[in-house]
Design an enzyme around this catalytic site. Structure first.
Site, PDB file in Angstrom:
ATOM      1  N   HIS A  92      -3.761  -5.165   0.837  1.00 43.73           N
ATOM      2  CA  HIS A  92      -3.195  -5.664   2.091  1.00 43.73           C
ATOM      3  C   HIS A  92      -3.274  -7.189   2.117  1.00 43.73           C
ATOM      4  O   HIS A  92      -4.291  -7.754   2.526  1.00 43.73           O
ATOM      5  CB  HIS A  92      -3.948  -5.076   3.288  1.00 43.73           C
ATOM      6  N   GLU A 126      -1.925  -9.185   4.128  1.00 41.63           N
ATOM      7  CA  GLU A 126      -1.805  -9.732   5.484  1.00 41.63           C
ATOM      8  C   GLU A 126      -3.135  -9.928   6.192  1.00 41.63           C
ATOM      9  O   GLU A 126      -3.219 -10.673   7.176  1.00 41.63           O
ATOM     10  CB  GLU A 126      -0.901  -8.826   6.340  1.00 41.63           C
ATOM     11  N   SER A 134       3.322  -6.021  36.357  1.00 39.64           N
ATOM     12  CA  SER A 134       2.011  -5.391  36.459  1.00 39.64           C
ATOM     13  C   SER A 134       0.884  -6.416  36.519  1.00 39.64           C
ATOM     14  O   SER A 134      -0.220  -6.110  36.947  1.00 39.64           O
ATOM     15  CB  SER A 134       1.780  -4.465  35.264  1.00 39.64           C
ATOM     16  N   GLY A 135       1.163  -7.628  36.055  1.00 39.47           N
ATOM     17  CA  GLY A 135       0.121  -8.643  35.942  1.00 39.47           C
ATOM     18  C   GLY A 135      -0.464  -8.726  34.551  1.00 39.47           C
ATOM     19  O   GLY A 135      -1.262  -9.615  34.252  1.00 39.47           O
ATOM     20  N   GLY A 136      -0.064  -7.799  33.673  1.00 41.28           N
ATOM     21  CA  GLY A 136      -0.522  -7.827  32.292  1.00 41.28           C
ATOM     22  C   GLY A 136       0.259  -8.842  31.468  1.00 41.28           C
ATOM     23  O   GLY A 136       1.209  -9.470  31.941  1.00 41.28           O
ATOM     24  N   VAL A 137      -0.149  -8.998  30.221  1.00 40.43           N
ATOM     25  CA  VAL A 137       0.465 -10.004  29.352  1.00 40.43           C
ATOM     26  C   VAL A 137       1.949  -9.720  29.130  1.00 40.43           C
ATOM     27  O   VAL A 137       2.781 -10.632  29.187  1.00 40.43           O
ATOM     28  CB  VAL A 137      -0.272 -10.054  27.986  1.00 40.43           C
ATOM     29  N   ASP A 138       2.309  -8.460  28.884  1.00 42.41           N
ATOM     30  CA  ASP A 138       3.683  -8.137  28.514  1.00 42.41           C
ATOM     31  C   ASP A 138       4.677  -8.485  29.617  1.00 42.41           C
ATOM     32  O   ASP A 138       5.629  -9.240  29.403  1.00 42.41           O
ATOM     33  CB  ASP A 138       3.805  -6.650  28.169  1.00 42.41           C
ATOM     34  N   SER A 139       4.467  -7.929  30.808  1.00 46.07           N
ATOM     35  CA  SER A 139       5.423  -8.155  31.890  1.00 46.07           C
ATOM     36  C   SER A 139       5.361  -9.597  32.399  1.00 46.07           C
ATOM     37  O   SER A 139       6.379 -10.154  32.819  1.00 46.07           O
ATOM     38  CB  SER A 139       5.172  -7.173  33.042  1.00 46.07           C
ATOM     39  N   SER A 140       4.187 -10.225  32.344  1.00 45.81           N
ATOM     40  CA  SER A 140       4.073 -11.617  32.794  1.00 45.81           C
ATOM     41  C   SER A 140       4.840 -12.553  31.868  1.00 45.81           C
ATOM     42  O   SER A 140       5.543 -13.464  32.319  1.00 45.81           O
ATOM     43  CB  SER A 140       2.604 -12.039  32.857  1.00 45.81           C
ATOM     44  N   CYS A 151       0.835  -1.207   0.000  1.00 46.16           N
ATOM     45  CA  CYS A 151       0.000   0.000   0.000  1.00 46.16           C
ATOM     46  C   CYS A 151       0.871   1.258   0.000  1.00 46.16           C
ATOM     47  O   CYS A 151       1.489   1.575  -0.994  1.00 46.16           O
ATOM     48  CB  CYS A 151      -0.973  -0.046   1.183  1.00 46.16           C
TER      49      CYS A 151
END
Length: 329
Positions: A165, A167, A219-225, A78
């Site tokens: 696109h 993808e 933090s308990g979120g996906v990233d840091s966990s 694009c």
């Protein structure tokens, strides 16, 4: 590896995911990435993402034109295709009629990039600009009823562009096109898996950290966990996970989080109850932005104090997402 240069598209991470689904490693980088940095990374191919800008706008993001001379296959998607055309001497203009949604792709050259992509297959369009003149050496691969240059190629230089696109799931032949670029044009081998990536990451972390200590704000979120799991597998007790309870989570959620990590995942967590400190900071404050700033500043203060108490540490680990990495450069 395939590198995706991001020009602000909402689909950049999706392109990376589609590449990884072909069992080839991919990485999203800023469009500002220099040709020198790309040479050091030595990718097998480069994909230029879409984006919300028009290439002829003064403030439009542009990559270094030297990228076209690296000898690395490039696929422009694009906006990425339009930028390729503009920088190599072609013309891009505002369309009389934009094209948004599903479009039937009429294939003019069924080889190379479009091998095994059926004529008339549906592709997803989202553009208000169009290529009106191709640069020297480029050929037309496909068109739609509304877009004369829907797919283009400079075969000798292995430069390709698509106005749609591939993808997104709405593009029926999109994955076949991506596989053609990854396997046949870039000569990649399907050797990458998430399991292999985890093991490679663990080796890299161990080599980097050695016998030093690492602090992670959990933090308990996906990233840091996710990062906590990865780091603990790599360095075990050298990792300290700090969870700061600011008093703004759901009832009993902090307790459940700490219990989950300690008892089920067997990852030690330093629990810091700082609810009163945070609540005092926003007492009487009604403006959301002012609350956010006060909470942010107080978090830094608490984190500094507790890290001194638990330290010293040699490394700070941060779990984050591609958009944060790109925006913070």
């Amino acid at each position: 590896m395939i590198v995706i240069l991001d020009f602000g598209s909402q689909y950049s991470e999706l392109i990376a995911r589609r590449i990884r689904e072909t069992q080839v490693y991919s990485e999203v980088l800023s469009y500002r990435t220099t040709p020198e940095d790309l040479r050091q990374l030595n990718p097998k191919g480069i994909i230029l993402s879409g984006g919300p800008s028009s290439v002829y706008d003064k403030s439009a993001p542009h990559c270094d034109p030297e990228i076209w001379n690296l000898g690395i296959p490039v696929l422009g998607v694009c906006y990425g295709m339009q930028l390729m055309v503009q920088q190599l001497g072609g013309d891009v203009e505002r369309s009389d009629r934009g094209e948004y949604g599903k479009a039937s792709l009429a294939i003019d050259d069924p080889t190379d990039l479009l091998t095994n992509v059926e004529d008339g297959t549906t592709m997803w369009m989202s553009h208000g600009d169009s290529v009106t003149r191709l640069p020297d050496g480029f050929e037309l691969l496909a068109h739609t009823a509304n877009t004369s240059c829907a797919a283009i190629a400079h075969h000798d230089k292995k430069l390709y562009g698509v106005q749609f696109h591939p993808e997104v799931v709405h593009s029926i032949g999109g994955l076949a096109l991506i596989r053609n670029f990854v396997y046949h044009i870039c000569d990649c081998e399907p050797t990458w898996t998430t399991a292999a990536f985890v093991e490679e990451s663990i080796r890299e972390i161990r080599a980097k950290v050695g016998d030093k200590r690492v602090l992670l704000a959990l933090s308990g979120g996906v990233d840091s966990s996710t990062l906590a799991f990865l780091l603990y597998r790599a360095i075990g007790e050298q990792l300290t996970c700090m969870f700061i309870d600011q008093g703004f989570m759901r009832k009993l959620e902090p307790e459940r989080l700490v219990k989950l990590f300690r008892e089920q995942f067997h990852i030690p967590v330093e629990y810091v109850n700082a609810r009163d400190r945070f609540l005092v900071q926003i007492q009487g404050v009604t403006d959301p932005e002012e609350k956010r700033k006060r909470i942010g500043h107080e978090f830094i203060r608490v984190f500094e104090e507790e890290s001194r108490r638990l330290g010293p540490f040699d490394y700070l680990a941060q779990g984050t997402l591609y958009p944060d990495v790109i925006e913070s450069a």
